[in-house]
Design an enzyme around this catalytic site. Structure first.
Site, PDB file in Angstrom:
ATOM      1  N   GLU A  25       0.828  -1.224   0.000  1.00  0.00           N
ATOM      2  CA  GLU A  25       0.000   0.000   0.000  1.00  0.00           C
ATOM      3  C   GLU A  25       0.855   1.265   0.000  1.00  0.00           C
ATOM      4  O   GLU A  25       1.711   1.439   0.870  1.00  0.00           O
ATOM      5  CB  GLU A  25      -0.926  -0.017   1.223  1.00  0.00           C
ATOM      6  CG  GLU A  25      -1.876   1.159   1.258  1.00  0.00           C
ATOM      7  CD  GLU A  25      -2.924   1.046   2.380  1.00  0.00           C
ATOM      8  OE1 GLU A  25      -3.323  -0.085   2.729  1.00  0.00           O
ATOM      9  OE2 GLU A  25      -3.347   2.094   2.894  1.00  0.00           O
TER      10      GLU A  25
ATOM     11  N   LYS B  84      -7.351  -0.826  11.582  1.00  0.00           N
ATOM     12  CA  LYS B  84      -6.741  -1.282  10.325  1.00  0.00           C
ATOM     13  C   LYS B  84      -5.540  -0.400  10.002  1.00  0.00           C
ATOM     14  O   LYS B  84      -4.502  -0.866   9.526  1.00  0.00           O
ATOM     15  CB  LYS B  84      -7.777  -1.247   9.194  1.00  0.00           C
ATOM     16  CG  LYS B  84      -7.334  -1.912   7.902  1.00  0.00           C
ATOM     17  CD  LYS B  84      -6.580  -0.993   6.971  1.00  0.00           C
ATOM     18  CE  LYS B  84      -6.234  -1.707   5.653  1.00  0.00           C
ATOM     19  NZ  LYS B  84      -5.434  -0.859   4.754  1.00  0.00           N
TER      20      LYS B  84
ATOM     21  N   ASP C 223       4.134 -14.432  11.930  1.00  0.00           N
ATOM     22  CA  ASP C 223       2.786 -14.852  11.554  1.00  0.00           C
ATOM     23  C   ASP C 223       1.821 -13.675  11.743  1.00  0.00           C
ATOM     24  O   ASP C 223       1.374 -13.404  12.860  1.00  0.00           O
ATOM     25  CB  ASP C 223       2.404 -16.049  12.446  1.00  0.00           C
ATOM     26  CG  ASP C 223       1.023 -16.602  12.153  1.00  0.00           C
ATOM     27  OD1 ASP C 223       0.228 -15.925  11.467  1.00  0.00           O
ATOM     28  OD2 ASP C 223       0.737 -17.714  12.622  1.00  0.00           O
TER      29      ASP C 223
ATOM     30  N   HIS D  21      -2.469  10.454  -0.602  1.00  0.00           N
ATOM     31  CA  HIS D  21      -2.482   9.172  -1.315  1.00  0.00           C
ATOM     32  C   HIS D  21      -2.299   9.339  -2.815  1.00  0.00           C
ATOM     33  O   HIS D  21      -1.791   8.474  -3.492  1.00  0.00           O
ATOM     34  CB  HIS D  21      -3.830   8.474  -1.083  1.00  0.00           C
ATOM     35  CG  HIS D  21      -3.818   7.525   0.060  1.00  0.00           C
ATOM     36  ND1 HIS D  21      -3.790   6.178  -0.105  1.00  0.00           N
ATOM     37  CD2 HIS D  21      -3.814   7.727   1.376  1.00  0.00           C
ATOM     38  CE1 HIS D  21      -3.783   5.592   1.063  1.00  0.00           C
ATOM     39  NE2 HIS D  21      -3.796   6.506   1.991  1.00  0.00           N
TER      40      HIS D  21
HETATM   41  C1  MEV Z   1      -6.015   2.946   5.043  1.00  0.00           C
HETATM   42  O1  MEV Z   1      -5.240   1.825   4.700  1.00  0.00           O
HETATM   43  C2  MEV Z   1      -6.010   3.171   6.538  1.00  0.00           C
HETATM   44  C3  MEV Z   1      -6.918   4.298   7.038  1.00  0.00           C
HETATM   45  O2  MEV Z   1      -8.251   4.073   6.600  1.00  0.00           O
HETATM   46  C4  MEV Z   1      -6.843   4.279   8.546  1.00  0.00           C
HETATM   47  C5  MEV Z   1      -7.838   5.201   9.231  1.00  0.00           C
HETATM   48  O3  MEV Z   1      -8.893   5.512   8.650  1.00  0.00           O
HETATM   49  O4  MEV Z   1      -7.548   5.559  10.390  1.00  0.00           O
HETATM   50  C6  MEV Z   1      -6.511   5.640   6.485  1.00  0.00           C
END
Ligand code: MEV
Length: 426
Positions: A82, A266, A282, A380
């Site tokens: 990513e 995430k 792992d 991004h």
């Molecule tokens: C994207 O990979 C991760 C985000 O969505 C995390 C977040 O929203 O805090 C940008």
């Protein structure tokens, strides 16, 4: 603190980056080759790792910069597909180092093995019988790994819970607490659980059903904190107060809503997994542990916290299970994983966990800072445009040129990229 030479890493060529790394960390030529992809895991080695091997599957490996963890400079290898993740971690580590960097620690490396005991005449009585024989059970479990015992690891305790109501009626759950030192621990735990089952059946008169490690490694936690000084918070048109309060408000959302918490966590795992993968650990185990831990109170919430510090700065904390090892498994077989550990100068699993949890916190900050101010897409866009340019067939210098054009047009789409390439080639 040994200062890592300042360098605009992103401005260097691939060869220059490799040379710089070798100079900074004294890595041997074969270790550098394992990191650059020149050598590394071979299909023959892979054939011994899993079944039906046909080849290898590569990921980009980047180096996050500016990390200071417990006063030590660390170059952090991150394996991830990513865009923005490595840059985000590096930039936030730079802000955090103005506040002394990351302060991290771990609890003892105690993993939990579970045993399900069914078909019991009297489950409550069986529970007490197990607890009465705890010393015998620990002695038996300790016999499985002489090396671990010599290193100071081994069984630490037994806990037994009675599940009164279930689809199969009442049953017992035995937890064996096992200090696995620098191993991830799954093998040691699973072996110990299988070894214990005949004795447990003898003691209880019941039948031992499942015997397996729990990925909710809530006794093996890694914790990190950092402070972003007030002076580091402002940027572009955003004041320090606005950035700090915006990040705290964003965290408050994740602390109270599972839909937001899943995305927030995430973002943390973007950083955590990238280092876990780079070191041959792992990542599914770490993922499972993280999310189960986030839901430990009965509601899924943020793994991190953000609040206002004494000087008006921003204070972040992250606490999560971290079942990673530096011995055994792929960590010692995979040449890139070995070189990654060497690059970080990691001596133990705890030290590795401290770095990983610090990267998770930095990554979380990178996401919240962007989300709470200019939005995530702006940052991004440039990197995404490069991926689109490559997918459209651009090569060499053309990749950046095409990416810049797509961003300038605010139209980062593959069909437009192909169109531009076509125009340029005529
Ligand atoms: C994207 O990979 C991760 C985000 O969505 C995390 C977040 O929203 O805090 C940008």
């Amino acid at each position: 603190m040994a200062e890592t030479a300042r360098v605009k890493f992103y401005n260097l060529s691939l060869e220059e980056r490799a040379r710089w790394l070798a100079e900074q960390r004294g890595l041997a030529a074969d270790e550098i080759a394992a990191l650059t992809g020149e050598s590394g895991l071979t299909p023959e080695q892979a054939d011994h790792m899993i079944e039906n091997v046909i080849g290898l599957h590569a990921l980009p490996l980047g180096i996050a910069q500016n990390f200071v963890v417990n006063g030590r400079e660390v170059l952090v290898p991150m394996a991830i597909e990513e865009p923005s993740v490595v840059a985000g971690a590096s930039f936030m580590a730079r802000l955090a180092r103005a506040g002394g960097g990351f302060f991290a620690h771990t609890t003892p490396p105690e993993m939990i093995g579970q045993m399900q005991i069914i078909q019991l005449e009297n489950p409550a009585e069986a529970r007490l019988k197990i607890l009465e024989r705890q010393a015998d059970l620990l002695l038996e479990a300790g016999k499985i790994d002489a090396v671990l015992a010599r290193l100071g690891g081994g069984p630490r305790g037994i806990e037994v819970r009675l599940i009164e109501q279930s689809a199969i009626g009442p049953f017992l759950v035995l937890h064996l607490i096992y200090d696995v030192r620098d191993a991830m621990g799954a093998n040691a735990i699973n072996t110990a659980m299988e070894r214990l089952s005949p004795l447990v059946e003898e003691i209880t008169g019941g039948k031992v059903h499942l015997r397996i490690l729990s990925n909710l490694a809530d006794r093996r936690l890694a914790r990190a904190r950092c402070t972003i000084p007030f002076s580091e918070l402002a940027f572009n048109d955003f004041s320090a107060d606005a950035v700090r309060d915006g990040i705290i408000a964003a965290w408050a959302f994740a602390a109270s809503d599972p839909y937001r918490a899943a995305t927030h966590n995430k973002g943390i795992m973007n950083g955590v997994d990238a280092v876990v993968i780079a070191t041959g650990n792992d990542w599914r185990a770490v993922e499972a542990g993280a999310h189960a831990y986030a839901a430990r109170g009965g509601k899924y919430i943020s793994l991190s916290t953000w609040s206002k510090g004494a000087d008006g700065g921003l204070v972040g904390t992250l606490e999560m299970p971290m079942a990673v090892g530096t011995v055994g498994g792929a960590t010692r077989v995979h040449p890139t994983a070995k070189a990654a550990l060497k690059l970080m100068g990691v001596q133990s699993a705890s030290q590795l966990a401290e770095i990983i949890v610090s990267v998770g916190l930095a990554q979380n900050l990178a996401a919240l800072r962007a989300l709470a101010t200019e939005g995530i897409q702006r940052g991004h866009m440039g990197l995404h445009a490069r991926q689109v340019a490559i997918a459209a067939g651009a090569q060499g210098e053309m990749v950046n040129r095409l990416a810049d054009q797509l961003v300038a047009e605010r139209n980062v789409r593959i069909d437009r990229a192909e169109e531009i390439l076509h125009e340029w080639s005529n």
